[in-house]
Write an enzyme that holds these catalytic residues in place. Structure first.
Site, PDB file in Angstrom:
ATOM      1  N   ASP A   1     -10.208   3.621   2.623  1.00 17.26           N
ATOM      2  CA  ASP A   1     -10.390   2.941   3.911  1.00 17.26           C
ATOM      3  C   ASP A   1     -10.876   3.887   5.014  1.00 17.26           C
ATOM      4  OD1 ASP A   1      -9.717   0.343   3.204  1.00 17.26           O
ATOM      5  OD2 ASP A   1      -7.589   0.583   3.703  1.00 17.26           O
TER       6      ASP A   1
ATOM      7  N   LYS B   1       0.796  -1.232   0.000  1.00 12.27           N
ATOM      8  CA  LYS B   1       0.000   0.000   0.000  1.00 12.27           C
ATOM      9  C   LYS B   1       0.835   1.292   0.000  1.00 12.27           C
ATOM     10  CE  LYS B   1      -4.307  -1.525   2.164  1.00 12.27           C
ATOM     11  NZ  LYS B   1      -5.246  -1.301   3.268  1.00 12.27           N
TER      12      LYS B   1
END
Ligand code: NAP
Length: 270
Positions: free
Chosen positions: A88, A52
């Site tokens: 997220d 990520k």
């Protein structure tokens, strides 16, 4: 779960898309980005642990929130231009607000200081009054607290400590919301909880980002004392819905996505 959820959404909306899983070793990341993801038949990708952060080096544009969070979980391929997002944090905030109501002026304890904690804390810090980050490795909590506190949009006073009984006891005396972003309690170690059950109170909202099992030991203990609980599934589905909308520019069929995830999770419940 993302493949199950997105493929159900593509079927529901009649779109000729398919979501496939691709295992990528760290040394293959640059080539995967430049060759596979930029292809005309590829609309984008989700990115997960451990890529990520590293993936950001290989993208053409990174949207503001992903830059602030310092991680990308979603890529859109716009005609060979790779754009990075982080969905997220917003998904977690949406799930919390739907369950708790406004989080303005609340006191929140966040367990963990990894990627999920970065995203969750960044969004919470825009409204909450206090955030206490407790982590197994205290230095990681301190680093995250210092990092987020430097942003002008960070309204919360952020503190950091080690994830131990005494710090939890003190923090939970004053907290309104507890968020677990550690993998403790996740399948197959479903009997573990990051918090001793006697520290939980009925006026807390307890949110566990773990979604397998749906009801973790932490959530079962919280429910037993009368606290409100929030599973990790809403966060998962809301970030999936945001992903679907950025890829397809269509409204996500959230109910269908939720059903697909629940069916898959229940099908493999232990
Ligand atoms: P990560 O970057 O690897 O961070 C993991 C964090 O948990 C670190 O702070 C780590 O502490 C801590 N930790 C790991 N094992 C621990 C243990 N045994 N005891 C105490 N603390 C421990 O992972 P992540 O991306 O943040 O993901 C963490 C979890 O969040 C995942 O397992 C997943 O269940 C959940 N998640 C859910 C969603 C959703 O949509 N619902 C989305 C993302 C993540 P150290 O700093 O000491 O290593």
């Amino acid at each position: 779960m993302s493949a199950v959820m997105q493929n159900a959404a593509f079927r529901e909306t009649g779109l000729d898309f398919s979501y496939e899983l691709l295992e990528v070793r760290p040394e293959e990341l640059r080539r995967t980005a430049s060759e596979k993801l930029t292809g005309p038949g590829v609309r984008g990708a989700n990115v997960t642990i451990p890529h990520k952060v590293e993936i950001m080096r290989y993208l053409d544009e990174i949207y503001y929130e992903a830059q602030r969070i310092g991680a990308v979980n979603l890529i859109v391929n716009d005609g060979g231009i790779l754009k990075g997002y982080n969905t997220d944090g917003s998904a977690a905030l949406r799930a919390i607000v739907e369950t708790y109501g406004s989080i303005r002026d609340t006191r929140v304890i966040v367990l963990g200081a990894g990627g999920a904690a970065r995203a969750v804390c960044y969004k919470l810090a825009e409204s909450a009054s206090e955030i206490m980050i407790l982590n197994r490795t205290e230095e990681h909590a301190v680093a995250l607290s210092d990092y987020l506190s430097a942003f002008p949009e960070c309204r919360a006073v952020i503190s950091a400590g080690s994830l131990q009984y005494e710090s939890l006891r003190k923090g939970l005396e004053e907290a309104d919301i507890l968020v677990n972003t550690t993998p403790v309690g996740m399948h197959p170690k479903t009997e573990s909880s990051p918090v001793a059950s006697r520290l939980l109170r009925s006026d807390l909202l307890v949110f566990d980002t773990v979604y397998n099992p749906l009801m973790t030991r932490l959530l079962l203990d919280a429910e037993a004392v009368g606290a409100r609980v929030l599973t990790g599934v809403q966060m998962l589905v809301y970030q999936g819905a945001a992903t679907f909308e950025l890829w397809t520019r269509r409204k996500a069929p959230e109910a269908v996505m939720m059903r697909a995830v629940m069916d898959a999770l229940e099908g493999r419940a232990d």
